[in-house]
Design a protein around this motif. Structure first.
Motif, mmCIF file in Angstrom:
data_model
loop_
_atom_site.group_PDB
_atom_site.id
_atom_site.type_symbol
_atom_site.label_atom_id
_atom_site.label_comp_id
_atom_site.label_asym_id
_atom_site.label_seq_id
_atom_site.Cartn_x
_atom_site.Cartn_y
_atom_site.Cartn_z
ATOM 1 N N LYS A 85 0.975 -1.213 0.088
ATOM 2 C CA LYS A 85 0.006 0.039 -0.005
ATOM 3 C C LYS A 85 0.786 1.202 0.118
ATOM 4 O O LYS A 85 0.689 1.968 -0.808
ATOM 5 N N LEU A 86 1.999 1.272 0.798
ATOM 6 C CA LEU A 86 2.713 2.631 1.067
ATOM 7 C C LEU A 86 3.758 2.573 -0.171
ATOM 8 O O LEU A 86 3.950 3.776 -0.564
ATOM 9 N N TYR A 87 4.073 1.553 -0.666
ATOM 10 C CA TYR A 87 5.019 1.468 -1.885
ATOM 11 C C TYR A 87 4.187 2.331 -3.053
ATOM 12 O O TYR A 87 4.765 2.804 -4.082
ATOM 13 N N SER A 88 3.139 1.609 -3.111
ATOM 14 C CA SER A 88 2.088 2.169 -4.100
ATOM 15 C C SER A 88 2.068 3.502 -4.209
ATOM 16 O O SER A 88 2.104 4.244 -5.229
ATOM 17 N N GLU A 89 2.166 4.228 -2.987
ATOM 18 C CA GLU A 89 2.132 5.609 -2.723
ATOM 19 C C GLU A 89 3.487 6.353 -2.640
ATOM 20 O O GLU A 89 3.511 7.191 -2.012
ATOM 21 N N ILE A 134 12.764 0.096 -11.057
ATOM 22 C CA ILE A 134 12.256 0.309 -12.425
ATOM 23 C C ILE A 134 11.361 1.521 -12.563
ATOM 24 O O ILE A 134 11.593 2.261 -13.577
ATOM 25 N N SER A 135 10.510 1.974 -11.622
ATOM 26 C CA SER A 135 9.936 2.953 -11.539
ATOM 27 C C SER A 135 10.684 4.249 -11.497
ATOM 28 O O SER A 135 10.642 5.299 -12.429
ATOM 29 N N LYS A 136 11.940 4.201 -10.845
ATOM 30 C CA LYS A 136 12.747 5.355 -10.843
ATOM 31 C C LYS A 136 13.327 5.481 -12.036
ATOM 32 O O LYS A 136 13.783 6.510 -12.735
ATOM 33 N N LEU A 137 13.981 4.217 -12.689
ATOM 34 C CA LEU A 137 14.685 4.443 -14.012
ATOM 35 C C LEU A 137 13.704 4.797 -15.136
ATOM 36 O O LEU A 137 14.159 5.590 -16.007
ATOM 37 N N THR A 138 12.663 4.618 -15.269
ATOM 38 C CA THR A 138 11.646 4.816 -16.263
ATOM 39 C C THR A 138 10.845 6.009 -15.779
ATOM 40 O O THR A 138 10.315 6.612 -16.988
ATOM 41 N N SER A 155 3.155 0.691 -8.948
ATOM 42 C CA SER A 155 1.721 0.256 -8.667
ATOM 43 C C SER A 155 1.331 -1.027 -9.056
ATOM 44 O O SER A 155 0.909 -1.781 -8.340
ATOM 45 N N ASN A 156 1.797 -1.415 -10.264
ATOM 46 C CA ASN A 156 1.504 -2.610 -10.863
ATOM 47 C C ASN A 156 2.065 -4.003 -10.088
ATOM 48 O O ASN A 156 1.433 -4.648 -9.876
#
Length: 196
Positions: free
Chosen positions: A88-92, A171-175, A182-183
Motif C-alpha cells: 500500500k505505502l510503496y504504491s504511494e 524500475i519506476s525510478k529508471l523509467t 503500482s502494478n
C-alpha cells in the motif's frame, strides 16, 4: 541535546537527502559544506571523515522510512494487515515524501556493493532487519490462524516480497513511470492475500 549534538544532527539532516540522491561517490565535501553552511573544519570537528557522515545519513534516511511504515503497521490489528502496509505505502511512495531520491536501501546497496564495504554492511543489516520483520509477521499470522502453515516458506516469501518491492522501485525510478511501481505492488498484495 548539547550544542555539539545539535550540530551533528543538523549536519546529518541536511546531508541525508544529498547522499540519498547523489550517492556516496557523487557527494563531495563541497556539497556537504554548501548544504550545511558550515566549514570543512566544522564538519570534521563533528565527524571523523566523509564515511561517518555517509553512514549517519544512511541511518537517518532509513529511520525516516521505517518510522513512516511503523506508524501505519502499528494501526493494523491483523498480521495480514501489517504485511499489506508494504504494498500500500510503496504504491504511494512518491506521495509519501519520506526521503528525497527514492529508497535509501536500494540506493545504498546498489552503489556500495563493490565500492564501499562499510556502507554495504549497513545496507545489508537493514535489509536483514526488514526480512526478519516480514518473517515475524508471517510466523505470527500462522500462529494466529490467519495463514495456512503447511505450505509457506516464510524466508522465501519475505525475500520475494522485498525483491519485488525493491525491483519495482528501481524500475519506476529508471523509467519515471510510477504505474510500474503500482502494478508490481498488486503482485505483492496477491502474494500476501494468497498466504490465507
Amino acid at each position: 541535546m548539547s550544542k555539539a549534538e545539535r550540530t551533528k544532527q543538523f549536519i546529518i539532516e541536511q546531508t541525508a537527502p544529498i547522499f540519498n540522491m547523489k550517492g556516496y561517490s557523487g557527494t563531495s565535501m563541497s556539497d556537504i559544506t554548501e548544504a550545511t553552511g558550515l566549514t570543512k573544519g566544522s564538519i570534521y570537528g563533528n565527524f571523523e571523515n566523509k564515511d561517518e557522515v555517509a553512514i549517519a545519513a544512511f541511518k537517518f534516511n532509513v529511520k525516516k522510512l521505517q518510522d513512516a511504515f511503523s506508524r501505519e503497521i502499528d494501526k493494523q490489528t491483523t498480521f495480514k494487515g501489517k504485511l499489506l502496509v508494504y504494498p500500500k505505502l510503496y504504491s504511494e511512495y512518491a506521495s509519501l515524501k519520506v526521503t528525497k531520491g527514492g529508497c535509501p536501501i536500494l540506493n545504498t546497496a546498489t552503489e556500495s556493493d563493490d565500492t564501499h564495504p562499510i556502507l554495504k554492511k549497513s545496507a545489508e543489516r537493514t535489509l536483514n532487519y526488514w526480512k526478519e520483520k516480514i518473517i515475524y509477521f508471517i510466523d505470527q499470522g500462522i500462529l494466529a490462524g490467519e495463514f495456512k502453515a503447511k505450505s509457506i516458506d516464510t524466508e522465501r516469501t519475505a525475500l520475494t516480497i522485498i525483491a519485488l518491492i525493491e525491483g519495482s522501485v528501481m524500475i519506476s525510478k529508471l523509467t519515471g513511470n510510477l504505474k510500474d511501481l503500482s502494478n508490481v505492488m498488486l503482485s505483492v498484495t496477491k502474494i500476501i492475500e494468497d498466504l490465507e
